[in-house]
Enzyme design. Structure first.
Site, PDB file in Angstrom:
ATOM      1  N   GLY A 196       0.828  -1.206   0.000  1.00 50.44           N
ATOM      2  CA  GLY A 196       0.000   0.000   0.000  1.00 50.44           C
ATOM      3  C   GLY A 196       0.856   1.248   0.000  1.00 50.44           C
ATOM      4  O   GLY A 196       0.600   2.204   0.737  1.00 50.44           O
ATOM      5  N   ASP A 206      -2.442  -7.709  -5.050  1.00 48.80           N
ATOM      6  CA  ASP A 206      -3.497  -7.537  -4.057  1.00 48.80           C
ATOM      7  C   ASP A 206      -3.081  -8.352  -2.829  1.00 48.80           C
ATOM      8  O   ASP A 206      -2.895  -9.576  -2.943  1.00 48.80           O
ATOM      9  CB  ASP A 206      -4.809  -8.053  -4.671  1.00 48.80           C
ATOM     10  CG  ASP A 206      -5.991  -7.900  -3.744  1.00 48.80           C
ATOM     11  OD1 ASP A 206      -5.799  -7.856  -2.510  1.00 48.80           O
ATOM     12  OD2 ASP A 206      -7.119  -7.853  -4.254  1.00 48.80           O
ATOM     13  N   ASN A 216       1.673  -2.313   5.405  1.00 48.41           N
ATOM     14  CA  ASN A 216       0.910  -1.084   5.620  1.00 48.41           C
ATOM     15  C   ASN A 216      -0.470  -1.105   4.961  1.00 48.41           C
ATOM     16  O   ASN A 216      -1.378  -0.414   5.425  1.00 48.41           O
ATOM     17  CB  ASN A 216       1.742   0.100   5.091  1.00 48.41           C
ATOM     18  CG  ASN A 216       0.899   1.334   4.868  1.00 48.41           C
ATOM     19  OD1 ASN A 216       0.574   2.068   5.810  1.00 48.41           O
ATOM     20  ND2 ASN A 216       0.489   1.572   3.613  1.00 48.41           N
ATOM     21  N   SER A 267      -3.360  -0.032  14.377  1.00 51.22           N
ATOM     22  CA  SER A 267      -4.235   1.110  14.632  1.00 51.22           C
ATOM     23  C   SER A 267      -4.603   1.179  16.109  1.00 51.22           C
ATOM     24  O   SER A 267      -4.653   0.146  16.794  1.00 51.22           O
ATOM     25  CB  SER A 267      -5.514   0.958  13.813  1.00 51.22           C
ATOM     26  OG  SER A 267      -6.465   1.931  14.199  1.00 51.22           O
ATOM     27  N   TYR A 280     -12.542  -4.172  11.851  1.00 53.98           N
ATOM     28  CA  TYR A 280     -11.214  -3.535  11.751  1.00 53.98           C
ATOM     29  C   TYR A 280     -10.429  -3.718  13.068  1.00 53.98           C
ATOM     30  O   TYR A 280      -9.230  -4.023  13.049  1.00 53.98           O
ATOM     31  CB  TYR A 280     -11.439  -2.064  11.420  1.00 53.98           C
ATOM     32  CG  TYR A 280     -10.231  -1.222  11.137  1.00 53.98           C
ATOM     33  CD1 TYR A 280      -9.577  -1.268   9.906  1.00 53.98           C
ATOM     34  CD2 TYR A 280      -9.763  -0.310  12.089  1.00 53.98           C
ATOM     35  CE1 TYR A 280      -8.490  -0.442   9.647  1.00 53.98           C
ATOM     36  CE2 TYR A 280      -8.685   0.518  11.829  1.00 53.98           C
ATOM     37  CZ  TYR A 280      -8.044   0.450  10.614  1.00 53.98           C
ATOM     38  OH  TYR A 280      -6.976   1.274  10.356  1.00 53.98           O
ATOM     39  N   ALA A 336     -10.794  -6.129  15.169  1.00 50.82           N
ATOM     40  CA  ALA A 336     -10.402  -7.549  15.242  1.00 50.82           C
ATOM     41  C   ALA A 336      -9.191  -7.819  14.366  1.00 50.82           C
ATOM     42  O   ALA A 336      -8.250  -8.516  14.774  1.00 50.82           O
ATOM     43  CB  ALA A 336     -11.568  -8.435  14.814  1.00 50.82           C
ATOM     44  N   ALA A 337      -9.185  -7.238  13.167  1.00 51.52           N
ATOM     45  CA  ALA A 337      -8.060  -7.455  12.245  1.00 51.52           C
ATOM     46  C   ALA A 337      -6.768  -6.857  12.808  1.00 51.52           C
ATOM     47  O   ALA A 337      -5.725  -7.521  12.850  1.00 51.52           O
ATOM     48  CB  ALA A 337      -8.378  -6.839  10.887  1.00 51.52           C
ATOM     49  N   LYS A 338      -6.836  -5.606  13.265  1.00 51.29           N
ATOM     50  CA  LYS A 338      -5.627  -4.937  13.761  1.00 51.29           C
ATOM     51  C   LYS A 338      -5.167  -5.550  15.089  1.00 51.29           C
ATOM     52  O   LYS A 338      -3.963  -5.675  15.336  1.00 51.29           O
ATOM     53  CB  LYS A 338      -5.874  -3.431  13.914  1.00 51.29           C
ATOM     54  CG  LYS A 338      -6.155  -2.702  12.592  1.00 51.29           C
ATOM     55  CD  LYS A 338      -4.996  -2.775  11.611  1.00 51.29           C
ATOM     56  CE  LYS A 338      -5.130  -1.758  10.485  1.00 51.29           C
ATOM     57  NZ  LYS A 338      -4.040  -1.885   9.497  1.00 51.29           N
TER      58      LYS A 338
HETATM   59  P1  NDP Z   1      -5.197   5.030   2.337  1.00 56.22           P
HETATM   60  O1  NDP Z   1      -6.617   4.649   2.134  1.00 56.22           O
HETATM   61  O2  NDP Z   1      -4.778   6.440   2.155  1.00 56.22           O
HETATM   62  O3  NDP Z   1      -4.261   4.115   1.398  1.00 56.22           O
HETATM   63  C1  NDP Z   1      -4.449   2.727   1.405  1.00 56.22           C
HETATM   64  C2  NDP Z   1      -3.296   2.063   0.683  1.00 56.22           C
HETATM   65  O4  NDP Z   1      -3.461   0.642   0.794  1.00 56.22           O
HETATM   66  C3  NDP Z   1      -3.274   2.383  -0.792  1.00 56.22           C
HETATM   67  O5  NDP Z   1      -1.933   2.451  -1.198  1.00 56.22           O
HETATM   68  C4  NDP Z   1      -3.979   1.174  -1.425  1.00 56.22           C
HETATM   69  O6  NDP Z   1      -3.573   0.885  -2.759  1.00 56.22           O
HETATM   70  C5  NDP Z   1      -3.478   0.068  -0.495  1.00 56.22           C
HETATM   71  N1  NDP Z   1      -4.341  -1.100  -0.502  1.00 56.22           N
HETATM   72  C6  NDP Z   1      -5.619  -1.212  -0.070  1.00 56.22           C
HETATM   73  N2  NDP Z   1      -6.068  -2.466  -0.239  1.00 56.22           N
HETATM   74  C7  NDP Z   1      -5.036  -3.168  -0.802  1.00 56.22           C
HETATM   75  C8  NDP Z   1      -4.871  -4.511  -1.235  1.00 56.22           C
HETATM   76  N3  NDP Z   1      -5.860  -5.402  -1.128  1.00 56.22           N
HETATM   77  N4  NDP Z   1      -3.686  -4.871  -1.773  1.00 56.22           N
HETATM   78  C9  NDP Z   1      -2.666  -3.990  -1.900  1.00 56.22           C
HETATM   79  N5  NDP Z   1      -2.757  -2.714  -1.504  1.00 56.22           N
HETATM   80  C10 NDP Z   1      -3.944  -2.307  -0.968  1.00 56.22           C
HETATM   81  O7  NDP Z   1      -4.835   4.508   3.806  1.00 56.22           O
HETATM   82  P2  NDP Z   1      -3.879   5.112   4.942  1.00 56.22           P
HETATM   83  O8  NDP Z   1      -2.612   5.562   4.346  1.00 56.22           O
HETATM   84  O9  NDP Z   1      -4.676   6.023   5.770  1.00 56.22           O
HETATM   85  O10 NDP Z   1      -3.633   3.802   5.821  1.00 56.22           O
HETATM   86  C11 NDP Z   1      -2.436   3.040   5.768  1.00 56.22           C
HETATM   87  C12 NDP Z   1      -2.442   2.060   6.925  1.00 56.22           C
HETATM   88  O11 NDP Z   1      -2.546   2.778   8.144  1.00 56.22           O
HETATM   89  C13 NDP Z   1      -3.620   1.088   6.909  1.00 56.22           C
HETATM   90  O12 NDP Z   1      -3.200  -0.172   7.354  1.00 56.22           O
HETATM   91  C14 NDP Z   1      -4.586   1.696   7.896  1.00 56.22           C
HETATM   92  O13 NDP Z   1      -5.432   0.725   8.439  1.00 56.22           O
HETATM   93  C15 NDP Z   1      -3.627   2.272   8.909  1.00 56.22           C
HETATM   94  N6  NDP Z   1      -4.176   3.331   9.737  1.00 56.22           N
HETATM   95  C16 NDP Z   1      -4.566   4.538   9.192  1.00 56.22           C
HETATM   96  C17 NDP Z   1      -5.068   5.521   9.997  1.00 56.22           C
HETATM   97  C18 NDP Z   1      -5.481   6.857   9.487  1.00 56.22           C
HETATM   98  O14 NDP Z   1      -5.986   7.655  10.284  1.00 56.22           O
HETATM   99  N7  NDP Z   1      -5.307   7.174   8.219  1.00 56.22           N
HETATM  100  C19 NDP Z   1      -5.209   5.315  11.444  1.00 56.22           C
HETATM  101  C20 NDP Z   1      -4.770   4.041  11.903  1.00 56.22           C
HETATM  102  C21 NDP Z   1      -4.261   3.101  11.075  1.00 56.22           C
HETATM  103  P3  NDP Z   1      -4.300   1.601  -4.035  1.00 56.22           P
HETATM  104  O15 NDP Z   1      -3.813   3.034  -4.042  1.00 56.22           O
HETATM  105  O16 NDP Z   1      -3.839   0.826  -5.223  1.00 56.22           O
HETATM  106  O17 NDP Z   1      -5.782   1.521  -3.787  1.00 56.22           O
END
Ligand code: NDP
Length: 242
Positions: A8, A59, A88, A140, A153, A155-157
């Site tokens: 991600g 994915d 991430n 998270s 979410y 549960a997953a984290k």
């Molecule tokens: P965004 O929604 O901004 O970005 C999500 C990223 O994950 C994108 O790069 C997306 O790729 C990628 N992604 C999603 N699903 C898949 C998949 N199945 N396979 C590969 N890549 C995937 O999220 P954030 O940057 O906000 O979040 C990043 C991490 O931080 C996550 O794990 C989130 O749970 C965690 N988090 C975020 C918080 C927040 O406040 N933002 C708070 C706490 C935790 P693509 O661009 O191709 O769609």
């Protein structure tokens, strides 16, 4: 050249982590699911730091795709190995449990928890053989405290946090560490539907965080400087909850 993979990496926190790792001298494998334009922008930012990188599309929920893609990379890079893995990639599908459909549950578990398992298993062997590796899982606040509307979410984290602690005990002897970083509210696409001016009142630092502020902590855990830290969860949440 040292190699790091960020799942991600196309947007948000993942992008900031790619840039941080580039700054630290890593060649960064930028994973994305579908958003190639944004992934290319991350690659430009990595290049802007004077480092190199490449896009790697898969994915995280698809074990077969992960195997094929990473086997190909390993085949083409026989003398190299990925020493830093940042899990991430993540999604939210918030809904009260009473209304939660199977899809809401499974999509969130598959992406946030099962994805971590598939990729970590794949890259761990080379880290163990080389007796050096850093795994950082982006979890998270929701996985520590639990948040209403996020039973899936949380549960997953929470699952990733427990897995981090268990894995740390399996691999410590081989000098491979695994830690988790738990952000609170961070300004990204994921939180664009939330009202910061209302929510900031409950955050001691009185604002949402920036992706770069999470990336700093990930950068430390991904570096050699964190050599005696493993199985830990570090919160980056403006003091919201510890
Ligand atoms: P965004 O929604 O901004 O970005 C999500 C990223 O994950 C994108 O790069 C997306 O790729 C990628 N992604 C999603 N699903 C898949 C998949 N199945 N396979 C590969 N890549 C995937 O999220 P954030 O940057 O906000 O979040 C990043 C991490 O931080 C996550 O794990 C989130 O749970 C965690 N988090 C975020 C918080 C927040 O406040 N933002 C708070 C706490 C935790 P693509 O661009 O191709 O769609």
């Amino acid at each position: 050249m040292k190699y790091a993979l960020v799942t991600g990496g196309s947007r948000g926190i993942g992008r900031a982590i790619c840039v941080k790792l580039a700054e630290m001298g890593y060649h960064v494998l930028i994973n994305y699911k579908s958003n190639i334009d944004e992934a290319r922008k991350t690659l430009d930012l990595v290049a802007g730091k004077g480092s190199t990188g490449e896009l790697i599309k898969f994915d995280v929920t698809n074990n077969e795709e992960i195997e094929v893609t990473l086997n190909k990379w390993m085949e083409n890079n026989k003398d190299k190995y990925i020493e830093v893995l940042v899990n991430n990639a993540g999604i939210r599908k918030d809904v009260l449990l009473i209304w939660m459909e199977n899809e809401h549950w499974h999509d969130v578990i598959n992406t946030n928890l099962n994805g971590v398992f598939y990729i970590t298993r794949k890259l761990l062997k080379d880290m163990l053989v080389n007796k050096y590796g850093r795994i950082v899982n982006v979890v998270s606040l929701s996985g520590i405290k639990g948040l209403p509307g996020q039973v899936n979410y949380s549960a997953a984290k929470g699952g990733v946090i427990a897995a981090t602690k268990a894995l740390a005990q399996e691999i410590g002897k081989k000098k491979v560490t695994v830690n988790a970083v738990a952000p609170g509210f961070i300004k990204t696409d994921m939180t664009s539907d939330l009202n910061e001016s209302e929510l900031k009142n409950m955050i001691p630092l009185n604002r949402f965080g920036l992706p770069e502020e999470v990336a700093e902590v990930v950068g430390f855990l991904a570096s050699e400087k964190s050599s005696y830290v493993t199985g830990e969860v570090i919160s980056v949440n403006g003091g919201l909850y510890t």
